[in-house]
Write an enzyme that holds these catalytic residues in place. Sequence first.
Site, PDB file in Angstrom:
ATOM      1  N   SER A 249       0.817  -1.205   0.000  1.00 25.37           N
ATOM      2  CA  SER A 249       0.000   0.000   0.000  1.00 25.37           C
ATOM      3  C   SER A 249       0.860   1.267   0.000  1.00 25.37           C
ATOM      4  CB  SER A 249      -0.964  -0.041   1.188  1.00 25.37           C
ATOM      5  OG  SER A 249      -1.998   0.905   1.051  1.00 25.37           O
TER       6      SER A 249
ATOM      7  N   ASP B  57      10.456   5.759  -9.857  1.00 21.00           N
ATOM      8  CA  ASP B  57      10.045   6.455 -11.075  1.00 21.00           C
ATOM      9  C   ASP B  57      10.823   7.750 -11.286  1.00 21.00           C
ATOM     10  OD1 ASP B  57       8.244   4.486 -11.671  1.00 21.00           O
ATOM     11  OD2 ASP B  57       6.519   5.516 -10.792  1.00 21.00           O
TER      12      ASP B  57
ATOM     13  N   LYS C  64      -0.807  -4.364  -3.215  1.00 24.55           N
ATOM     14  CA  LYS C  64      -2.127  -3.817  -2.891  1.00 24.55           C
ATOM     15  C   LYS C  64      -2.190  -2.377  -3.381  1.00 24.55           C
ATOM     16  CE  LYS C  64      -5.552  -2.819   0.616  1.00 24.55           C
ATOM     17  NZ  LYS C  64      -5.829  -1.460   0.108  1.00 24.55           N
TER      18      LYS C  64
END
Length: 718
Positions: A483, A494, A508
């Site tokens: 999460s 990224d 998740k």
Amino acid sequence: MRYSMLTIKSSRNGKFTSALIVALLLSIVSLASIAEEALKPLTAEKTHKTAIHDMVDQLNRRHYVKLTLNDDFSGKLLDAFIDDLDPNRLFLLKSDIDEFQKYRTRLDDELKKSDLSAGFYIFNRYRERMIVRLQYIQDSLAKTVPAMDFNVNEDIELDRTDAEWPADQAEANEIWRKQIKNRVLGLRLAKKDDKAIIELLTKRFKNQIKRMKQLEAEDAFQIYANAFASLYDPHTDYFSPRISENFQINMSLKLEGIGAVLQMEDDYTKVVRLVPAGPADKQGQLQPADRIIGVAQGKKGEMQDVIGWRLDDVVDLIRGTAGSFVRLEVIPAIAKSDETHHEIIIERNEVKLEDQSAKGEMIDITDSDGEVHQVGVIHVPTFYLDFEAYRMGDTEFRSTTRDVHRILGELLSQGAEGIVIDLRDNGGGSLAEANGMVGLFIESGPTVQIRQANARVLREGKRRSSPYYTGPLAVLINRMSASASEIFAGAIQDYQRGLVIGTQSFGKGTVQSVNALGHGQLKLTESKFYRISGDSTQNRGVIPDIAFPPLYNKEDIGESVLDNALHWDRIPQTNHNYYFDLKASIDTLQRKHEKRIAKDPDFLFLQEQISIVEGLRNKTHLSLNIDLRKKERDTQKVQQLAMENRRRVAKGEEPLESLEEDSADELAMSDEEVEAKAETDKDDEDKDKEPDPLMTEASHILVDALPYFLPERLARRP
């Protein structure tokens, strides 16, 4: 995640199953001849019809996934409900399944009319079959157990979830004969005689029969409602009023217990994960995927066999006041049979915010040239925020971002050349704190994209430029990182702001809300997380740049294991900076990593363990021959000892003569002695504490990567 602390839901790969016990019938007889008192069939109450009406409405309007209640949905619901009731296909017969096919295209129509009669009819049949079967077994134990022959060569199928339903009673009887024989063999190998085995199994079956007879309409409705909800996704749940109360207690973190997330799987209570810094996590022996088969109070309390118990009843046994002790009898995750088990003693306590707060340490790393580097490590067990202090206007309120900012400054002032953020076993928490923590390492920009059920995409992140840490950075994750942890790790990856090291994360990538019903509550999935690259974190999780051997089995733990998990997909990426060209470093760092771990005793030990676990997991059958079982058990012990001694010798330590458990010694102590020993062990551990092998290697990788973190390459646009 789908589960809350010490309760909520049991699972067919993460779904509800009823309490049942693996047992057997030795002789091929007709169960119809067994005298059994008539059971009053359970019927739906008015409150249940209200609840299912509200569920249908809310799922249709608010769930992220738009499903149509049609004949296809009806068939899936029928299959899911039957699998939840009898996942190993031990109680119902093929004739029952054939009869239930009349509902295959009717359940959708009944749901629209708040009609629950089909669900209750199926449940009542299952309940009746189970009680009759267990009653006969209980009555037969005195004769069947002593007559068992463990010298014949036969085996038992370990997983019957995809097996054919028993064609008739004769076939069911043979399945049960082997099931109970396996139980008895496991208990014999655990050094119990026939008298003790009969007493234990009789008590177990009596308890199960009693519980099945005591089931109420609420229990039947909860299983059926959850089979319905789970078709949308594995994190959508119906909470009965009792479960709703537990959920509120758990979310407040005020529960005094052991700090574990549990679920039911078949007839076992299975550990899903441990609450960071909770009593079980600190004690160190209980692990995810372990199965709890017994619970005892204090040092002297009688061990209660809990195989086949309802989840909430097991939870009630494990809970207790802070400072008291609970003993758990546990089958380790890698064990394939009951004879492999041990006792764990845990002191109950309250999980406190300060125990879950971020902590820092410095690690000295010697590179290949013999130069010593200092690496700062920040352990973040959860993303927390002291909401109460924040609401009260306390300027010193605790939060992950504030604590990490402070620790970061301390480590840099002590000379840290790089920072490792440890997110292993971090199951998530406050999304705002995950976003805030990313802001400590980037100048500004988005952190996460959130796609709602109406397809609207929201972006959250650091909106204004401000000072941030610009130096070398790595993030360490594992399968239990979920999460909010995946949002942080994904953003750092990224942006190419730091390296992500470890194993594939949980996966998740959905957001849930809890909503009131006319009876109980509904937790439903209303939105989905996406990284700034456009990739979802759902199902796939975050893939590390440098991979470590997995401590947790990906086939047992993770979003991809759960039925009806939402799929991975992409949306358009959002504009963001690339801070470094770290992708160009991966091949070089990977080669150095592989060369180093090829000589690392701890990594070699870990890889050997994983190899053994893989072999055990691939077993589909288990021998019922006592000599073969002993041989298998002894072989595993020899392998474990040899592995441990290879590691110890490589590290310059003395080899062991045997592997011993501390729990046996602890059982001879008083509660006060156990507590004193725990304090002594903690003091010794603090004195001799060394970075763990995975953290040490992650730090080595960061040191190798230092040349790739060049200041002049900061904050470039793509």
